[in-house]
Design a protein around this motif. Structure first.
Motif, short mmCIF file in Angstrom:
data_model
loop_
_atom_site.label_atom_id
_atom_site.label_comp_id
_atom_site.label_asym_id
_atom_site.label_seq_id
_atom_site.Cartn_x
_atom_site.Cartn_y
_atom_site.Cartn_z
N LYS A 184 0.84 -1.21 0.00
CA LYS A 184 0.00 0.00 0.00
C LYS A 184 0.87 1.25 0.00
CE LYS A 184 -4.22 -1.78 2.16
NZ LYS A 184 -5.10 -1.70 3.35
N ALA A 187 2.30 1.70 -3.46
CA ALA A 187 1.27 2.18 -4.39
C ALA A 187 0.97 3.66 -4.15
CB ALA A 187 0.00 1.35 -4.22
N LYS A 188 0.96 4.06 -2.88
CA LYS A 188 0.71 5.46 -2.55
C LYS A 188 1.82 6.35 -3.09
CE LYS A 188 -0.89 8.20 1.38
NZ LYS A 188 -1.10 8.20 2.85
N GLU A 190 3.80 5.68 -5.64
CA GLU A 190 3.71 5.71 -7.10
C GLU A 190 2.60 6.65 -7.57
OE1 GLU A 190 3.20 1.70 -8.31
OE2 GLU A 190 5.33 1.17 -8.04
N LYS A 191 1.50 6.67 -6.80
CA LYS A 191 0.38 7.56 -7.15
C LYS A 191 0.81 9.02 -7.03
CE LYS A 191 -4.53 8.19 -6.15
NZ LYS A 191 -5.65 7.80 -5.25
#
Length: 311
Positions: A184, A187-188, A190-191
């Motif tokens: 998570k 992913a955060k 990368e966002k």
């Protein structure tokens, strides 16, 4: 001697041992003098603390087996110091090194070894409970396990094994949760990174649009801005080959490559005559090439093969 001076002198001894590199070696430490006594002296205690409170604080360094909190004979109030005994003498070293000079409820503690602890003398007016506390103290007593036979020992081992397996399963679940949390977080990140790149690209497109306006101030900049937003160079790149996006533009229709036969019953006679003329011209062109001019073979366009076979 002043208690604070004693605390400072004791801390200097510990600092000297650290500097000499002998800290932790009881054979060379000053604690070796008190190797035969498991008692310590605790001074500077807050007056509101009971025996249980002192045990709760000092039991983190070992099992407490006895305590003698000195109280006033008439009022029963604490005098602010006590004597405490550990089950293991090594616990006294930890307590003295870690608690000496520590602040507890805004009071500085003085903790030191007791070389020879003297059991308090009984007084004639002391009650039974006080005598019991002097003799045994109020520390928790060690739990003695009952004798077990071989079958009970095997059952206990099986139960312990199941508990260990359950603990291992919980640890595995914790590892999975940690991996999910890491995924998570990645992913955060990368966002956020994609968002920053999008902002940079938007700024770049604005600069490019500004440069184009400077080159051609009379252009259709609304459409140019749309093309820049999506990274397209022309309307074909933006809309593709879908005819839905032609928006009423005239499209040249391609002529048919064959002369379509009209319906003789419904078509106008002029269209029929025109078709005949074109058909005769096509026959003449085919005859000049040496090709057949017949549109169909005998009954080929009207009768199925099964009927022709029967005939």
């Amino acid at each position: 001697m002043n208690p604070i001076t004693n605390i400072k002198n004791q801390n200097k001894l510990n600092e000297r041992e650290l500097a000499m590199g002998i800290a932790g070696d009881l054979t060379k430490s000053w604690h070796q003098v008190y190797k035969d006594s498991a008692w310590i002296y605790i001074g500077g205690l807050p007056y509101d603390l009971t025996e249980g409170d002192v045990i709760s604080v000092f039991s983190q360094w070992g099992e407490v087996v006895n305590i003698n909190l000195i109280r006033d004979a008439k009022t029963g109030k604490s005098k602010g110091f006590c004597f405490l005994c550990y089950q293991d003498q090594r616990s006294t070293v930890l307590a003295v090194d870690n608690f000496n000079g520590m602040e507890l409820l805004k009071r500085m503690l003085r903790v030191d070894h007791v070389e020879e602890y003297k059991v308090p003398k009984y007084k004639e007016d002391a009650d039974e409970e006080t005598k019991r506390l002097w003799e045994k103290g109020c520390a928790p007593e060690a739990i003695e396990l009952p004798d077990m036979d071989e079958s009970q020992i095997k059952k206990a081992k099986k139960r312990l094994k199941k508990q260990q397996q359950a603990i291992a399963g919980l640890e595995q679940d914790d590892e999975i949760l940690m991996e999910v949390k890491k995924a998570k977080k990645i992913a955060k990140k990368e966002k956020k990174k994609a968002k920053k790149e999008k902002k940079k690209e938007k700024k770049r497109l604005k600069k490019e649009l500004k440069a184009r306006k400077a080159e051609n101030p009379d252009g259709d900049w609304n459409m140019e801005g749309k093309l820049l937003d999506v990274g397209a160079k022309s309307e074909a790149d933006l809309y593709g080959e879908n005819a839905h996006f032609d928006f009423g533009k005239k499209v040249e229709e391609k002529g048919k490559e064959w002369n379509e036969r009209p319906d003789f019953e419904k078509a106008d006679w002029r269209i029929i005559e025109q078709w005949k003329i074109i058909r005769e011209a096509e026959k003449a062109a085919k005859a000049a090439k040496g090709e057949t001019t017949e549109a169909w073979g005998e009954d080929k366009g009207y009768l199925p093969n099964r009927i022709r076979r029967n005939n």
